[in-house]
Design an enzyme around this catalytic site. Structure first.
Site, PDB file in Angstrom:
ATOM      1  N   GLU A  10      84.494  19.813  13.820  1.00 17.94           N
ATOM      2  CA  GLU A  10      84.426  19.450  12.397  1.00 17.94           C
ATOM      3  C   GLU A  10      85.214  18.159  12.189  1.00 17.94           C
ATOM      4  O   GLU A  10      86.291  17.980  12.774  1.00 17.94           O
ATOM      5  CB  GLU A  10      84.996  20.578  11.539  1.00 17.94           C
ATOM      6  N   TYR A  95      80.678  19.239   3.165  1.00 19.03           N
ATOM      7  CA  TYR A  95      81.431  19.548   1.948  1.00 19.03           C
ATOM      8  C   TYR A  95      82.590  18.578   1.780  1.00 19.03           C
ATOM      9  O   TYR A  95      82.767  17.656   2.585  1.00 19.03           O
ATOM     10  CB  TYR A  95      81.928  20.991   1.981  1.00 19.03           C
ATOM     11  N   ASP A  97      86.609  18.047   1.665  1.00 20.31           N
ATOM     12  CA  ASP A  97      87.843  18.677   2.128  1.00 20.31           C
ATOM     13  C   ASP A  97      88.969  17.649   2.099  1.00 20.31           C
ATOM     14  O   ASP A  97      88.875  16.597   2.751  1.00 20.31           O
ATOM     15  CB  ASP A  97      87.649  19.219   3.549  1.00 20.31           C
ATOM     16  N   GLU A 102      83.449  16.096   4.711  1.00 15.49           N
ATOM     17  CA  GLU A 102      83.599  16.692   6.040  1.00 15.49           C
ATOM     18  C   GLU A 102      82.273  17.269   6.509  1.00 15.49           C
ATOM     19  O   GLU A 102      81.553  17.928   5.749  1.00 15.49           O
ATOM     20  CB  GLU A 102      84.658  17.796   6.031  1.00 15.49           C
ATOM     21  N   SER A 104      80.987  19.875   9.326  1.00 14.54           N
ATOM     22  CA  SER A 104      81.368  20.896  10.306  1.00 14.54           C
ATOM     23  C   SER A 104      80.114  21.295  11.065  1.00 14.54           C
ATOM     24  O   SER A 104      79.206  21.911  10.494  1.00 14.54           O
ATOM     25  CB  SER A 104      81.973  22.119   9.611  1.00 14.54           C
ATOM     26  N   HIS A 157      88.663  18.338  14.204  1.00  9.34           N
ATOM     27  CA  HIS A 157      89.145  19.603  14.760  1.00  9.34           C
ATOM     28  C   HIS A 157      88.088  20.236  15.647  1.00  9.34           C
ATOM     29  O   HIS A 157      86.916  20.290  15.288  1.00  9.34           O
ATOM     30  CB  HIS A 157      89.512  20.571  13.630  1.00  9.34           C
ATOM     31  N   ASN A 159      86.935  23.772  17.706  1.00  5.24           N
ATOM     32  CA  ASN A 159      87.086  25.218  17.580  1.00  5.24           C
ATOM     33  C   ASN A 159      86.506  25.893  18.805  1.00  5.24           C
ATOM     34  O   ASN A 159      85.371  25.597  19.207  1.00  5.24           O
ATOM     35  CB  ASN A 159      86.377  25.708  16.319  1.00  5.24           C
ATOM     36  N   ARG A 241      89.819  32.527  17.143  1.00  2.00           N
ATOM     37  CA  ARG A 241      89.348  31.139  17.167  1.00  2.00           C
ATOM     38  C   ARG A 241      90.545  30.206  17.351  1.00  2.00           C
ATOM     39  O   ARG A 241      91.460  30.197  16.537  1.00  2.00           O
ATOM     40  CB  ARG A 241      88.619  30.791  15.869  1.00  2.00           C
ATOM     41  N   HIS A 243      91.956  26.830  16.895  1.00  3.29           N
ATOM     42  CA  HIS A 243      91.693  25.683  16.022  1.00  3.29           C
ATOM     43  C   HIS A 243      92.507  24.511  16.560  1.00  3.29           C
ATOM     44  O   HIS A 243      93.721  24.450  16.369  1.00  3.29           O
ATOM     45  CB  HIS A 243      92.117  26.055  14.598  1.00  3.29           C
TER      46      HIS A 243
END
Length: 506
Positions: A10, A95, A97, A102, A104, A157, A159, A241, A243
């Site tokens: 993301e 969306y 952020d 962002e 994702s 980031h 994941n 998860r 992150h």
């Protein structure tokens, strides 16, 4: 067969607007909202709410949950705040952020698919910026970078889904050194040293100067190398998860491929308890900056046991151990996983060998080297110091997502930067979900029944079904359920959401 690794990236994009009338000055959050809405208004995405029911941004892996009164505002990611949210037909989320748009990417199971959907995100953002600019009557610029050079940093980031049984202290002690040393491969390059670029110079990573702790829950203040948010977006009894917030925003497909390909294998090894070498770094935060500030990739690191070595040397230790683990379990892996693993290991080894000889050999593969070579040519030609505004502009222009302005795109067009995917493959990924995760179901229902989707999240989709009095939630707690093989034929056969639920009931 050995479990596959579910992963994704993301990215928050830098944003600005040019040509704005003096009496209309949009806040970055408002501008980001325009960008997301501009893309969502097209057929490629559908506005929908986000289902926050299972989100737990304040739960810590270390066994407690931070109270909302103690949390920083940016940690409360489980509320809408009135910002635009679009679920894309490729299974991704677009969306707003932290005042940034962002993207994702959807969950995938291979490094090449991470690259595929990450590059699709760049294309989404380029189109979104263009459409928003047309609507606003000004030029909207989006940048795939991680800092404005004035003290602000925004994240890229990764994941990775881990087994809940993996001891977290093992992740901390064995993965930290990998994240610190991998900068020599994954860095995006940056003009300026220090969070506010207070010192002139060039460094390997855009993010390194912004980390201030070894372990913690935060992502924007007192940033930790290992993040402890316990929000699996899956069955919490089985999954954790990880992150990862230390990575740079890469434009190079090879940098991204090696970033996630190597990390996924190191994490496989850590899960299995197969890394027996002590890889702890003595001063993680300081060492992270030391590695980033040395563009020769020869700075020495001190390990907890007193040994000294370069980041390249430590990466070699991880690579050797990952290869050994692969050989031990290769019989449990699918052919596709074996093929990609061998390719990742080969490229990883070639990259480390080239870094030892001369980093500039990698100018057509790694972002930071490509950027440094470009800047050195300008420095030589125009006698520029590292404090020159022209170099800061080149840094920014490299990251522009619009291929008409992007210096990275110019290098690709001239054959000076290697790629892994064709433009047709990336365009297809912009609208089509991956086949082998729950993202397939999410993306396909947005494509076929988007008007009936009230909200969605990584682990659910909520429908408004005409013949049912209440909203219907379909849980997607298993990331490997809802694949094309499992539900593709069913989705193809349904013409509306009523037929879909009848088929699901059967």
């Amino acid at each position: 067969m050995a479990q596959v690794t579910v992963m994704g990236i993301e990215t928050e994009y830098g944003i600005s607007a040019l040509g704005a009338p003096d009496d209309i000055d949009l806040h970055p959050m408002q501008l980001s909202n325009h960008v997301v809405k501009a893309y969502g208004s097209a057929a490629s995405g559908r506005p929908a709410g986000w289902d926050y029911e299972t989100e737990t941004p304040l739960r810590d892996i270390r066994g407690y949950e931070l109270s909302r009164s103690e949390a920083q505002p940016d940690q409360l990611t489980d509320s809408e705040l009135g910002m635009a949210n679009v679920i894309l037909t490729n299974g991704a989320r677009l969306y707003v952020d932290h005042a940034h748009p962002e993207y994702s990417g959807p969950e995938v199971t291979s490094a090449i698919d991470v690259v595929r959907y990450d590059k699709a995100g760049d294309l989404v953002m380029a189109l979104a910026a263009r459409r928003a600019g047309q609507g606003l009557g000004r030029s909207v610029r989006l940048y795939k970078n991680n800092t404005d050079g004035k003290g602000a940093s925004y994240g890229t980031h990764e994941n990775y889904l881990l087994s809940r049984t993996t001891p977290f202290d093992r992740v901390v002690t064995q993965f930290t050194g990998f994240l610190i040393s991998r900068q020599v491969i994954t860095g995006a390059g940056r003009v300026g040293v220090g969070q506010s670029s207070q010192q002139p110079g060039f460094q390997i990573s855009q993010r390194a100067d912004f980390f201030e702790a070894e372990v913690g829950l935060e992502t924007t203040l007192n940033r930790p190398i290992i993040n402890t948010r316990d929000e699996p977006h899956a069955d919490a009894s089985k999954h954790r998860r990880l992150h990862v917030i230390t990575g740079d925003a890469n434009l190079s497909e090879i940098s991204t491929y090696l970033k996630v390909g190597s990390a996924s294998w190191v994490l496989r090894m850590i899960e299995a308890g197969a890394l027996e070498t002590d890889v702890r770094v003595a001063l993680p935060v300081a060492t992270m900056r030391t590695v980033s500030h040395d563009s020769t990739a020869r700075a020495l690191m001190t390990l907890a046991d007193g040994r000294t070595m370069t980041a390249v040397d430590l990466q070699e230790i991880y690579l050797s151990a990952a290869r050994a683990h692969f050989e031990a379990i290769s019989g449990e892996l699918t052919e596709a996983v074996q093929i990609e693993a061998k390719d990742v290991f080969g490229r990883w080894q070639d990259t480390l060998d080239a870094l030892r000889r001369d980093p500039f050999e990698l100018a057509d593969q790694l972002d930071w080297v490509a950027k440094l070579k470009l800047m050195e040519s300008y420095r030589d030609r125009d006698s520029l110091g590292w404090d020159s505004p022209k170099l800061a502009l080149i840094d920014l222009q490299y990251a522009d997502v619009d291929p008409r302005r992007s210096l990275y795109a110019a290098l690709v067009a001239k054959g000076k930067m290697q790629t892994l995917l064709s433009s047709d493959e990336i365009e297809r990924a912009r609208t089509t979900p991956p086949d082998d995760t729950r993202a397939y179901f999410r993306g396909r229902v947005m494509e076929k029944f988007g008007g009936s989707v009230v909200a969605a999240s990584w682990d659910s989709v909520i429908f408004d079904v005409p013949d049912r009095p209440a909203l219907q939630r379909i849980p997607l707690l298993d990331p490997l359920r809802g694949t094309r093989e499992q539900v593709g034929q069913m989705l193809d056969s349904c013409s509306d959401v009523t037929e879909l639920f009848a088929a699901l009931g059967r």
